[in-house]
Design a protein around this motif. Structure first.
Motif, PDB file in Angstrom:
ATOM      1  N   HIS A   1     -13.954 -32.078 -29.533  1.00  0.00           N
ATOM      2  CA  HIS A   1     -14.934 -31.835 -28.466  1.00  0.00           C
ATOM      3  C   HIS A   1     -15.357 -33.117 -27.764  1.00  0.00           C
ATOM      4  O   HIS A   1     -15.706 -33.093 -26.595  1.00  0.00           O
TER       5      HIS A   1
ATOM      6  N   ASN B   1     -16.200 -24.340 -24.866  1.00  0.00           N
ATOM      7  CA  ASN B   1     -16.442 -23.358 -25.927  1.00  0.00           C
ATOM      8  C   ASN B   1     -15.812 -22.023 -25.531  1.00  0.00           C
ATOM      9  O   ASN B   1     -15.905 -21.609 -24.377  1.00  0.00           O
ATOM     10  N   GLY B   2     -15.162 -21.401 -26.509  1.00  0.00           N
ATOM     11  CA  GLY B   2     -14.593 -20.068 -26.262  1.00  0.00           C
ATOM     12  C   GLY B   2     -13.290 -20.080 -25.486  1.00  0.00           C
ATOM     13  O   GLY B   2     -12.802 -19.026 -25.070  1.00  0.00           O
ATOM     14  N   SER B   3     -12.674 -21.258 -25.304  1.00  0.00           N
ATOM     15  CA  SER B   3     -11.443 -21.303 -24.493  1.00  0.00           C
ATOM     16  C   SER B   3     -10.193 -20.932 -25.289  1.00  0.00           C
ATOM     17  O   SER B   3      -9.114 -20.815 -24.715  1.00  0.00           O
ATOM     18  N   GLY B   4     -10.309 -20.787 -26.609  1.00  0.00           N
ATOM     19  CA  GLY B   4      -9.172 -20.312 -27.407  1.00  0.00           C
ATOM     20  C   GLY B   4      -8.585 -21.351 -28.347  1.00  0.00           C
ATOM     21  O   GLY B   4      -7.541 -21.111 -28.960  1.00  0.00           O
ATOM     22  N   LYS B   5      -9.267 -22.478 -28.546  1.00  0.00           N
ATOM     23  CA  LYS B   5      -8.697 -23.572 -29.339  1.00  0.00           C
ATOM     24  C   LYS B   5      -8.501 -23.166 -30.806  1.00  0.00           C
ATOM     25  O   LYS B   5      -7.430 -23.353 -31.381  1.00  0.00           O
ATOM     26  N   THR B   6      -9.563 -22.599 -31.408  1.00  0.00           N
ATOM     27  CA  THR B   6      -9.451 -22.200 -32.812  1.00  0.00           C
ATOM     28  C   THR B   6      -8.438 -21.075 -32.967  1.00  0.00           C
ATOM     29  O   THR B   6      -7.660 -21.043 -33.928  1.00  0.00           O
ATOM     30  N   THR B   7      -8.417 -20.163 -32.004  1.00  0.00           N
ATOM     31  CA  THR B   7      -7.452 -19.054 -32.059  1.00  0.00           C
ATOM     32  C   THR B   7      -6.028 -19.619 -32.001  1.00  0.00           C
ATOM     33  O   THR B   7      -5.137 -19.143 -32.716  1.00  0.00           O
TER      34      THR B   7
HETATM   35  N1  LIG Z   1     -13.032 -12.734 -34.754  1.00  0.00           N
HETATM   36  C1  LIG Z   1     -13.228 -12.576 -33.445  1.00  0.00           C
HETATM   37  N2  LIG Z   1     -13.437 -11.336 -32.914  1.00  0.00           N
HETATM   38  C2  LIG Z   1     -13.609 -11.175 -31.591  1.00  0.00           C
HETATM   39  N3  LIG Z   1     -13.588 -12.167 -30.682  1.00  0.00           N
HETATM   40  C3  LIG Z   1     -13.385 -13.413 -31.146  1.00  0.00           C
HETATM   41  C4  LIG Z   1     -13.194 -13.688 -32.551  1.00  0.00           C
HETATM   42  N4  LIG Z   1     -13.009 -15.009 -32.700  1.00  0.00           N
HETATM   43  C5  LIG Z   1     -13.090 -15.557 -31.473  1.00  0.00           C
HETATM   44  N5  LIG Z   1     -13.309 -14.616 -30.538  1.00  0.00           N
HETATM   45  C6  LIG Z   1     -13.421 -14.815 -29.083  1.00  0.00           C
HETATM   46  O1  LIG Z   1     -12.188 -15.370 -28.630  1.00  0.00           O
HETATM   47  C7  LIG Z   1     -12.415 -16.376 -27.651  1.00  0.00           C
HETATM   48  C8  LIG Z   1     -11.784 -17.686 -28.133  1.00  0.00           C
HETATM   49  O2  LIG Z   1     -12.492 -18.111 -29.278  1.00  0.00           O
HETATM   50  P1  LIG Z   1     -12.102 -19.452 -30.053  1.00  0.00           P
HETATM   51  O3  LIG Z   1     -12.950 -19.519 -31.276  1.00  0.00           O
HETATM   52  O4  LIG Z   1     -10.641 -19.521 -30.207  1.00  0.00           O
HETATM   53  O5  LIG Z   1     -12.575 -20.540 -28.976  1.00  0.00           O
HETATM   54  P2  LIG Z   1     -12.775 -22.125 -29.149  1.00  0.00           P
HETATM   55  O6  LIG Z   1     -12.181 -22.744 -27.927  1.00  0.00           O
HETATM   56  O7  LIG Z   1     -12.276 -22.578 -30.463  1.00  0.00           O
HETATM   57  O8  LIG Z   1     -14.357 -22.227 -29.073  1.00  0.00           O
HETATM   58  P3  LIG Z   1     -15.412 -23.325 -29.650  1.00  0.00           P
HETATM   59  O9  LIG Z   1     -15.156 -24.592 -28.874  1.00  0.00           O
HETATM   60  O10 LIG Z   1     -16.725 -22.731 -29.304  1.00  0.00           O
HETATM   61  O11 LIG Z   1     -15.181 -23.473 -31.129  1.00  0.00           O
HETATM   62  C9  LIG Z   1     -13.928 -16.453 -27.454  1.00  0.00           C
HETATM   63  O12 LIG Z   1     -14.256 -15.672 -26.322  1.00  0.00           O
HETATM   64  C10 LIG Z   1     -14.495 -15.819 -28.721  1.00  0.00           C
HETATM   65  O13 LIG Z   1     -15.727 -15.175 -28.469  1.00  0.00           O
END
Ligand SMILES: Nc1ncnc2c1ncn2[C@@H]1O[C@H](COP(=O)(O)OP(=O)(O)OP(=O)(O)O)[C@@H](O)[C@H]1O
Length: 258
Positions: free
Chosen positions: A198, A37-43
């Motif tokens: 996941h 979680n939070g590793s940047g996948k959605t970003t």
């Molecule tokens: N809109 C936002 N504003 C500020 N920080 C953000 C925002 N969206 C995501 N983050 C932060 O950026 C980092 C990457 O988030 P991201 O959603 O890309 O992770 P993820 O790997 O998709 O997580 P998950 O598995 O929980 O869905 C995290 O630390 C998150 O808290």
């Protein structure tokens, strides 16, 4: 090469969510993206699809195509995205929602033809949605609704389909329906898929390659046999687990040590 990403970096204010990520996706490949979680996948997905503007470059089909230069329909014919969360305003039946996916193939003057209806019927059949078609989406469970969103994205007939945890609310049978159908389309040269997953066992069974992210960095990329190791599970997911081989397909599968 259908997608080539170079030096993708993205900051949310002070937080560097992606750091210099390079990767390529071959045409007809199913690339899984895994990471805690939070590793940047959605970003990462949002940077590929142009929802967020990264500092790096994304090339499609060996050309630098900027998605912002394309109109909505052209983008929708190129990329279909199934988001993590989605809301639909208004009351629509399941069939109506799936048919919405046909809009990139329709013009103002000529609504979708017979072949479009055939595409929708095939998707409904392959995803086992027949018994839901006349139900209203507001009456569906979370997982059933998620499956309808996958069906809508497939109805776009995009070159590239991106799942942002599109199967996270689905039980194992429904997840398998989706990945099996995706693999069928891939085999027919009709699709390339990037999937955030996941469930590591599901990822290992269906993906050609896996890319591992941690704290916004690409840790590794390779086939499931190379990537799914006890060391990786321990260092990336802080998980103690045993790795066995699925006798049916020789893919690795994970048994957590509890
Ligand atoms: N809109 C936002 N504003 C500020 N920080 C953000 C925002 N969206 C995501 N983050 C932060 O950026 C980092 C990457 O988030 P991201 O959603 O890309 O992770 P993820 O790997 O998709 O997580 P998950 O598995 O929980 O869905 C995290 O630390 C998150 O808290």
């Amino acid at each position: 090469m259908i997608i080539k990403a170079e030096k993708l970096s993205y900051n949310y204010g002070q937080l560097q969510a992606l750091k210099d990520i390079d990767f390529q996706v071959k045409s007809g490949e199913l690339l899984g993206v895994i990471g805690p979680n939070g590793s940047g996948k959605t970003t990462l997905v949002k940077n590929i699809t142009g929802v967020l503007k990264s500092d790096g470059q994304v090339y499609f089909n060996n050309k630098e195509i900027s998605l912002s230069s394309l109109d909505r329909k052209s983008i929708a014919r190129k990329i279909g995205v199934v988001p993590q969360k989605s809301q639909l305003k208004g009351d629509f039946t399941v069939r109506e929602v799936i048919e919405m996916g046909r809009y990139p193939h329709q013009s103002k003057f000529k609504k979708d033809d017979k072949s479009g209806r055939k595409v929708v019927d095939k998707i409904i059949d392959k995803l086992n949605l027949n018994k839901f078609t006349e139900r209203f989406t507001g009456e569906l469970s979370g997982g059933e609704f998620q499956k309808v969103l996958v069906a809508r994205a497939l109805a776009q007939e995009p070159e590239i389909l991106i799942f942002d945890e599109a199967t996270s609310h689905l039980d194992i049978n429904h997840s398998i329906d989706i990945f099996k159908f995706a693999r069928e389309l891939i085999k027919q040269n009709q699709l390339t898929v990037i999937a955030i997953i996941h469930d590591l066992n599901l990822a290992a069974q269906f993906c050609d390659r896996l890319m591992v992210l941690k704290k916004g960095e690409k840790v590794s990329i390779g086939n499931p046999e190379e990537i799914i190791t006890e060391e990786m599970l321990s260092s990336i997911f802080d998980l103690e687990a045993l790795i066995k081989t699925n006798p049916a397909n020789k893919r690795p599968f994970i048994i957590p040590v509890i």
